[in-house]
Design a protein around this motif. Structure first.
Motif, PDB file in Angstrom:
ATOM      1  N   GLN A 195      55.614  52.936  30.232  1.00 30.15           N
ATOM      2  CA  GLN A 195      54.372  52.739  29.469  1.00 30.15           C
ATOM      3  C   GLN A 195      54.370  53.109  27.980  1.00 30.15           C
ATOM      4  O   GLN A 195      54.124  52.671  27.115  1.00 30.15           O
ATOM      5  CB  GLN A 195      53.165  52.640  29.991  1.00 30.15           C
ATOM      6  CG  GLN A 195      52.961  51.698  31.377  1.00 30.15           C
ATOM      7  CD  GLN A 195      51.762  51.812  32.239  1.00 30.15           C
ATOM      8  OE1 GLN A 195      50.594  52.351  31.378  1.00 30.15           O
ATOM      9  NE2 GLN A 195      51.551  51.579  33.413  1.00 30.15           N
ATOM     10  N   TYR A 244      42.437  44.669  38.862  1.00 27.03           N
ATOM     11  CA  TYR A 244      42.350  43.459  38.089  1.00 27.03           C
ATOM     12  C   TYR A 244      41.170  43.325  37.473  1.00 27.03           C
ATOM     13  O   TYR A 244      40.929  42.874  36.352  1.00 27.03           O
ATOM     14  CB  TYR A 244      43.021  42.437  38.568  1.00 27.03           C
ATOM     15  CG  TYR A 244      42.664  41.868  39.881  1.00 27.03           C
ATOM     16  CD1 TYR A 244      41.424  41.227  40.077  1.00 27.03           C
ATOM     17  CD2 TYR A 244      43.038  42.235  41.105  1.00 27.03           C
ATOM     18  CE1 TYR A 244      40.914  40.617  41.204  1.00 27.03           C
ATOM     19  CE2 TYR A 244      42.661  42.059  42.417  1.00 27.03           C
ATOM     20  CZ  TYR A 244      41.545  41.083  42.564  1.00 27.03           C
ATOM     21  OH  TYR A 244      40.708  40.782  43.656  1.00 27.03           O
ATOM     22  N   THR A 268      48.474  48.645  28.154  1.00 26.34           N
ATOM     23  CA  THR A 268      49.011  48.724  29.348  1.00 26.34           C
ATOM     24  C   THR A 268      48.651  48.834  30.584  1.00 26.34           C
ATOM     25  O   THR A 268      47.452  49.421  30.681  1.00 26.34           O
ATOM     26  CB  THR A 268      50.413  49.800  28.966  1.00 26.34           C
ATOM     27  OG1 THR A 268      49.622  51.018  29.087  1.00 26.34           O
ATOM     28  CG2 THR A 268      51.145  49.822  27.840  1.00 26.34           C
ATOM     29  N   SER A 269      49.287  48.394  31.718  1.00 28.59           N
ATOM     30  CA  SER A 269      48.669  48.477  33.124  1.00 28.59           C
ATOM     31  C   SER A 269      49.715  48.912  34.073  1.00 28.59           C
ATOM     32  O   SER A 269      50.999  48.562  33.815  1.00 28.59           O
ATOM     33  CB  SER A 269      47.956  47.272  33.451  1.00 28.59           C
ATOM     34  OG  SER A 269      47.477  47.217  34.842  1.00 28.59           O
ATOM     35  N   SER A 306      51.502  48.561  37.767  1.00 27.25           N
ATOM     36  CA  SER A 306      51.779  47.425  38.825  1.00 27.25           C
ATOM     37  C   SER A 306      50.678  47.114  39.780  1.00 27.25           C
ATOM     38  O   SER A 306      50.326  45.956  40.107  1.00 27.25           O
ATOM     39  CB  SER A 306      53.119  47.692  39.652  1.00 27.25           C
ATOM     40  OG  SER A 306      52.985  48.997  40.316  1.00 27.25           O
ATOM     41  N   SER A 325      49.622  41.859  38.254  1.00 23.01           N
ATOM     42  CA  SER A 325      49.827  41.030  36.878  1.00 23.01           C
ATOM     43  C   SER A 325      49.117  40.083  36.975  1.00 23.01           C
ATOM     44  O   SER A 325      48.408  39.387  36.147  1.00 23.01           O
ATOM     45  CB  SER A 325      51.095  41.167  36.499  1.00 23.01           C
ATOM     46  OG  SER A 325      51.859  40.685  37.637  1.00 23.01           O
ATOM     47  N   ILE A 382      52.621  45.248  31.622  1.00 23.68           N
ATOM     48  CA  ILE A 382      52.506  45.633  32.816  1.00 23.68           C
ATOM     49  C   ILE A 382      53.687  46.069  33.248  1.00 23.68           C
ATOM     50  O   ILE A 382      54.842  45.360  33.621  1.00 23.68           O
ATOM     51  CB  ILE A 382      51.654  44.278  33.703  1.00 23.68           C
ATOM     52  CG1 ILE A 382      50.288  43.916  33.116  1.00 23.68           C
ATOM     53  CG2 ILE A 382      51.478  44.778  35.064  1.00 23.68           C
ATOM     54  CD1 ILE A 382      49.841  42.726  33.726  1.00 23.68           C
ATOM     55  N   GLU A 418      56.030  46.823  36.338  1.00 19.43           N
ATOM     56  CA  GLU A 418      56.219  46.031  37.649  1.00 19.43           C
ATOM     57  C   GLU A 418      57.506  46.981  38.294  1.00 19.43           C
ATOM     58  O   GLU A 418      58.352  47.422  37.942  1.00 19.43           O
ATOM     59  CB  GLU A 418      56.763  44.696  37.444  1.00 19.43           C
ATOM     60  CG  GLU A 418      56.006  43.703  36.685  1.00 19.43           C
ATOM     61  CD  GLU A 418      54.615  43.280  37.390  1.00 19.43           C
ATOM     62  OE1 GLU A 418      54.464  43.722  38.550  1.00 19.43           O
ATOM     63  OE2 GLU A 418      53.991  42.414  36.777  1.00 19.43           O
ATOM     64  N   ARG A 444      58.901  44.941  33.625  1.00 18.13           N
ATOM     65  CA  ARG A 444      57.795  44.658  32.483  1.00 18.13           C
ATOM     66  C   ARG A 444      57.439  43.237  32.844  1.00 18.13           C
ATOM     67  O   ARG A 444      58.302  42.544  33.056  1.00 18.13           O
ATOM     68  CB  ARG A 444      58.228  44.927  31.119  1.00 18.13           C
ATOM     69  CG  ARG A 444      58.681  46.435  30.815  1.00 18.13           C
ATOM     70  CD  ARG A 444      58.923  46.273  29.295  1.00 18.13           C
ATOM     71  NE  ARG A 444      59.272  47.770  29.181  1.00 18.13           N
ATOM     72  CZ  ARG A 444      59.552  48.166  27.973  1.00 18.13           C
ATOM     73  NH1 ARG A 444      59.481  47.341  26.867  1.00 18.13           N
ATOM     74  NH2 ARG A 444      59.923  49.224  27.373  1.00 18.13           N
TER      75      ARG A 444
END
Length: 335
Positions: free
Chosen positions: A123, A198, A218-219, A221, A225, A240, A242, A331
């Protein structure tokens, strides 16, 4: 398996459970593991640590289960550490990237997913090296999950000579984001690293848009998502990280098999979490098939470790060579 089947994070826990059961049901239809059927016992903890402790005590001391499987969440798993240490039971494929699951030799754990530090590196590389941000804020769930990511993100930023412009927090299983949003808006941050599930993350992004905050996001996993992206109402740049390949378009043999099995369940929607649950069940089963029918969790742990290095299907799925041990981070994007 103890996971969130209710509460604000229930979509994550439900998909993880369903993904595992898709594989186990197919396995049992074809004779199980050396003739033995797999019975996955699942209890709801609502992503609350006290309930996870109660569930774990029930599994270990009343049901006398052979192993704990795919527990979900850093704060919930952190709460059962004393039980893991006392019982010496194994925890297989936890749905968390926390450091204590990787650096504690008193625990019998097998991790499939990369660490949160690996996700944090991806990230910050994206925000700093690719997007050229220097004013980065952190929006963090106030518990062990948030603390773990805060340490990782600040360490990676420090390696680049940066510090967070502001660190704000919100309570787990809540969507009280307004105070944190005000602080981030006042900081004039141009990017925000989001740590949570979420619902609060989507609410934060939507509220930020209404209040004129222009930022990249950004987040990790864990947020899920699919659930996060489906709740964002405005056009925002969001990356995001992953821990499994995109289940919609990956071409590895395991991806094709997963999509074929999932298609037998018309009400199930494919996403990364469902795929991870499926892979967790598949890995356990492939390892167990190589062990004597009398269950030995140490045998399972040994076979799982060898599979990451030598199993051809896993090598293809994660695009690894036999010399590599570190799993990659992928990603997802939305704009």
């Amino acid at each position: 398996m103890s996971t969130a089947l209710s509460g604000p994070a229930q979509a994550i826990g439900s998909q993880l459970k369903v993904g595992a059961n898709i594989y186990f049901e197919q396995l049992n239809k074809n004779g199980g593991i050396n003739g033995a059927k797999v019975d996955l016992l699942v209890l709801d903890d609502g992503y609350e640590p006290s309930r996870t402790v109660n569930n774990t005590r029930y599994f270990i001391y009343e049901k006398k289960v052979d192993a704990l499987f795919s527990f979900m969440g850093t704060p919930t798993i952190s709460a059962i550490r004393p039980l893991l240490e006392h019982s010496k039971i194994s925890l297989l494929m936890p749905f968390s990237g926390a450091d204590f699951l990787r650096n504690n030799r008193t625990l019998k754990i097998f991790n499939l997913r990369p660490s949160y530090f690996d996700e944090a590196e991806e990230q910050i590389n994206y925000l700093v090296n690719e997007r050229k941000h220097k004013n980065i804020a952190l929006f963090i769930q106030a518990d062990e999950f948030g603390i773990t990511l805060e340490k990782s993100l600040t360490k990676v930023l420090a390696d680049r000579g940066l510090t967070p412009s502001v660190i704000t927090r919100f309570r787990r299983n809540s969507s009280n984001v307004d105070k944190a949003l005000s602080k981030i808006k006042a900081s004039r941050a141009t990017a925000v690293a989001l740590i949570g599930t979420y619902k609060p993350l989507a609410k934060f992004i939507n509220r930020a848009q209404l209040r004129g905050v222009k930022a990249d996001y950004t987040s990790v996993s864990f947020a899920s998502s699919k659930e996060l992206l489906s709740r964002i109402k405005s056009s925002q740049l969001l990356m995001i990280t992953e821990v499994v390949p995109n289940p919609y378009n990956c071409s590895a043999r395991l991806c094709n098999t997963f999509r074929t099995h999932a298609a037998a369940y018309p009400n199930v929607k494919i996403d990364h979490v469902l795929f991870e649950g499926y892979l967790n069940a598949l890995l356990f089963s492939k390892a167990a098939t190589q062990c004597p029918l009398t269950f030995s969790d140490q045998c399972i742990l040994d076979k799982l470790s060898l599979m990451l290095e030598h199993d051809a299907d896993l090598q293809e799925l994660f695009n690894l060579t036999s010399a590599e041990k570190k799993l990659p981070v992928f990603r997802s994007y939305s704009s």
